[in-house]
Design a protein around this motif. Structure first.
Motif, PDB file in Angstrom:
ATOM      1  N   LYS A 172       5.912  11.107-127.998  1.00 48.14           N
ATOM      2  CA  LYS A 172       6.631  11.865-126.980  1.00 48.14           C
ATOM      3  C   LYS A 172       7.147  10.990-125.845  1.00 48.14           C
ATOM      4  CE  LYS A 172       4.213  16.296-127.589  1.00 48.14           C
ATOM      5  NZ  LYS A 172       3.419  17.342-126.901  1.00 48.14           N
ATOM      6  N   ALA A 173       6.717   9.740-125.808  1.00 53.89           N
ATOM      7  CA  ALA A 173       7.086   8.854-124.704  1.00 53.89           C
ATOM      8  C   ALA A 173       8.588   8.610-124.687  1.00 53.89           C
ATOM      9  CB  ALA A 173       6.349   7.530-124.831  1.00 53.89           C
ATOM     10  N   PRO A 174       9.179   8.470-123.505  1.00 60.97           N
ATOM     11  CA  PRO A 174      10.612   8.141-123.434  1.00 60.97           C
ATOM     12  C   PRO A 174      10.887   6.767-124.009  1.00 60.97           C
ATOM     13  CG  PRO A 174       9.570   7.969-121.262  1.00 60.97           C
ATOM     14  CD  PRO A 174       8.550   8.590-122.168  1.00 60.97           C
ATOM     15  N   LEU A 175      12.081   6.580-124.529  1.00 61.24           N
ATOM     16  CA  LEU A 175      12.432   5.295-125.124  1.00 61.24           C
ATOM     17  C   LEU A 175      12.760   4.245-124.072  1.00 61.24           C
ATOM     18  CD1 LEU A 175      14.648   6.400-128.156  1.00 61.24           C
ATOM     19  CD2 LEU A 175      12.212   5.820-128.125  1.00 61.24           C
ATOM     20  N   GLY A 176      13.103   4.688-122.871  1.00 60.00           N
ATOM     21  CA  GLY A 176      13.399   3.743-121.812  1.00 60.00           C
ATOM     22  C   GLY A 176      14.808   3.188-121.909  1.00 60.00           C
ATOM     23  N   PRO A 177      15.117   2.180-121.096  1.00 60.16           N
ATOM     24  CA  PRO A 177      16.479   1.632-121.069  1.00 60.16           C
ATOM     25  C   PRO A 177      16.784   0.805-122.309  1.00 60.16           C
ATOM     26  CG  PRO A 177      15.034   0.326-119.682  1.00 60.16           C
ATOM     27  CD  PRO A 177      14.222   1.498-120.136  1.00 60.16           C
ATOM     28  N   VAL A 178      18.070   0.633-122.569  1.00 63.62           N
ATOM     29  CA  VAL A 178      18.499  -0.259-123.643  1.00 63.62           C
ATOM     30  C   VAL A 178      18.474  -1.680-123.086  1.00 63.62           C
ATOM     31  CG1 VAL A 178      20.399  -0.910-125.152  1.00 63.62           C
ATOM     32  CG2 VAL A 178      19.926   1.505-124.728  1.00 63.62           C
ATOM     33  N   ASN A 179      17.572  -2.485-123.618  1.00 65.37           N
ATOM     34  CA  ASN A 179      17.477  -3.875-123.186  1.00 65.37           C
ATOM     35  C   ASN A 179      17.107  -4.741-124.386  1.00 65.37           C
ATOM     36  OD1 ASN A 179      14.673  -3.523-123.583  1.00 65.37           O
ATOM     37  ND2 ASN A 179      14.365  -2.953-121.427  1.00 65.37           N
ATOM     38  N   ALA A 180      16.874  -5.996-124.153  1.00 66.47           N
ATOM     39  CA  ALA A 180      16.608  -6.923-125.260  1.00 66.47           C
ATOM     40  C   ALA A 180      15.388  -6.507-126.074  1.00 66.47           C
ATOM     41  CB  ALA A 180      16.434  -8.337-124.708  1.00 66.47           C
ATOM     42  N   VAL A 181      14.351  -6.045-125.398  1.00 67.38           N
ATOM     43  CA  VAL A 181      13.128  -5.656-126.108  1.00 67.38           C
ATOM     44  C   VAL A 181      13.352  -4.395-126.930  1.00 67.38           C
ATOM     45  CG1 VAL A 181      10.743  -4.879-125.819  1.00 67.38           C
ATOM     46  CG2 VAL A 181      11.621  -6.759-124.412  1.00 67.38           C
ATOM     47  N   SER A 182      13.958  -3.382-126.320  1.00 61.59           N
ATOM     48  CA  SER A 182      14.165  -2.117-127.045  1.00 61.59           C
ATOM     49  C   SER A 182      15.122  -2.313-128.224  1.00 61.59           C
ATOM     50  CB  SER A 182      14.669  -1.026-126.108  1.00 61.59           C
ATOM     51  OG  SER A 182      15.942  -1.334-125.578  1.00 61.59           O
ATOM     52  N   LYS A 183      16.108  -3.173-128.061  1.00 60.00           N
ATOM     53  CA  LYS A 183      17.034  -3.437-129.168  1.00 60.00           C
ATOM     54  C   LYS A 183      16.321  -4.166-130.304  1.00 60.00           C
ATOM     55  CE  LYS A 183      20.288  -5.226-126.513  1.00 60.00           C
ATOM     56  NZ  LYS A 183      21.568  -5.860-126.106  1.00 60.00           N
ATOM     57  N   LYS A 184      15.424  -5.066-129.967  1.00 55.30           N
ATOM     58  CA  LYS A 184      14.667  -5.775-131.006  1.00 55.30           C
ATOM     59  C   LYS A 184      13.796  -4.804-131.798  1.00 55.30           C
ATOM     60  CE  LYS A 184      11.664  -9.801-131.686  1.00 55.30           C
ATOM     61  NZ  LYS A 184      10.965 -10.933-131.011  1.00 55.30           N
ATOM     62  N   ILE A 185      13.160  -3.872-131.086  1.00 56.29           N
ATOM     63  CA  ILE A 185      12.313  -2.873-131.755  1.00 56.29           C
ATOM     64  C   ILE A 185      13.154  -1.976-132.649  1.00 56.29           C
ATOM     65  CG2 ILE A 185      10.854  -0.852-131.363  1.00 56.29           C
ATOM     66  CD1 ILE A 185       9.904  -2.254-128.768  1.00 56.29           C
ATOM     67  N   LEU A 186      14.273  -1.484-132.118  1.00 57.02           N
ATOM     68  CA  LEU A 186      15.130  -0.598-132.901  1.00 57.02           C
ATOM     69  C   LEU A 186      15.675  -1.312-134.136  1.00 57.02           C
ATOM     70  CD1 LEU A 186      17.475   2.147-132.036  1.00 57.02           C
ATOM     71  CD2 LEU A 186      18.561   0.174-133.088  1.00 57.02           C
ATOM     72  N   LYS A 187      16.089  -2.567-133.970  1.00 60.64           N
ATOM     73  CA  LYS A 187      16.611  -3.322-135.107  1.00 60.64           C
ATOM     74  C   LYS A 187      15.544  -3.470-136.190  1.00 60.64           C
ATOM     75  CE  LYS A 187      18.599  -7.760-136.482  1.00 60.64           C
ATOM     76  NZ  LYS A 187      19.060  -9.102-136.026  1.00 60.64           N
TER      77      LYS A 187
END
Length: 305
Positions: free
Chosen positions: A170-185
């Motif tokens: 349920k946690a928010p995904l947060g901003p699009v940044n280098a870390v979040s893009k790495k996780i999504l990729k």
């Protein structure tokens, strides 16, 4: 990857059975052969930007935001009635009724949850009246959490439980940044995905409201559309990326075997789950092949570019 370079769409609202308004956008010339695009979990119409850009030259392209995504609001009912495979089928039937004339048929393409929408609607009169052929793209009918390889463990109960926890967070995904893009990729795309395409996917996924992301995650965790898959008694093409961690190739192979009329199984080497973005030309080519074969659409030079 945006729709800004395209002519403004003809926007309309399809009202589902429970009153939920579904945002629809129509591109391309009136009277042209129709293609209907249904996106996946946490995505929106923008996910199909490359397909719309190519196909709208000589097709009437109908794309819609699944409930809770994009410009379609979350359902008023937050329980089983609001988020369910029945609701997915209801929404698709509403879109078909609002955009296609009596007896008019279209090629339908569904990615991930969009493909599950096709399976959920397979036995519906409105679906059967309008669907000429279907593309099931990076999807599966059941056992999603047990077959997913997002969690780097061997198959078993622990991996399944951890996968449910990760995808159902349920946690928010947060901003699009280098870390979040790495996780999504890692979770959703192939290792060779171009940075611009990773960025585009991240911005679409992070824009999905947290409530809708969670609501649909619970539906997907318990998904069983095996019967709906078998009821797809029209021509169906299946496409998957070989590096798909969310709906691995095991699903695509099983679907190809179970479908009454599978026209072919395409496996894209090195591609992940986001195939319409990762390999837009290949996905568009599959849709064009279906329209050529089942709607009699001829390719022109611009469309083939």
């Amino acid at each position: 990857m945006t729709l800004q370079s395209l002519p403004a769409p003809r926007a309309l609202t399809a009202v589902s059975v429970d009153g939920t308004p579904i945002h629809v956008e129509v591109y391309g010339p009136e009277g042209a052969p129709a293609v209907v695009l249904s996106h996946g979990w946490t995505c929106s119409i923008a996910f199909w930007a490359e397909q719309i850009r190519s196909l709208a030259a000589d097709h009437r392209v109908i794309a819609y935001d699944q409930r809770g995504h994009g410009r379609s609001p979350a359902p008023a009912a937050t329980g089983g009635a609001g988020y369910s495979t029945t609701a997915l089928a209801d929404d698709l039937e509403a879109v078909l009724a609002a955009t296609l004339g009596p007896g008019e048929r279209a090629v339908l393409a569904g990615h991930s949850m969009g493909g599950m929408t096709m399976m959920a609607a397979a036995g519906r009169p409105g679906f059967r009246a309008h669907a000429a052929a279907v593309l099931l793209c990076s999807t599966g009918p059941s056992r999603l959490t047990s077959e997913a390889t997002v969690v780097p463990l061997g198959p078993g109960g622990l991996r399944t439980r951890l996968t449910k926890a990760v995808l159902g967070a349920k946690a928010p995904l947060g901003p699009v940044n280098a870390v979040s893009k790495k996780i999504l990729k890692y979770a959703t795309m192939g290792p060779g995905s171009a940075p611009g395409r990773v960025e585009a996917c991240a911005r679409i996924v992070h824009a999905c409201p947290r409530g809708a992301r969670y609501g649909w995650s619970q539906v997907l965790a318990g998904l069983d559309l095996e019967q709906g898959l078998r009821e797809l008694r029209l021509p169906v093409a299946v496409l998957v990326g070989t590096a798909d961690r969310l709906t691995p190739s095991v699903h695509a192979r099983a679907m190809a075997e179970a479908l009454p009329h599978c026209t072919g199984l395409v496996q894209l080497a090195g591609m992940g789950h986001m195939t319409p973005v990762e390999a837009p030309e290949a996905v568009t080519a599959q849709i064009r092949e279906l329209t050529l074969t089942y709607l009699g659409v001829k390719e022109n030079e611009e469309a083939g570019a």
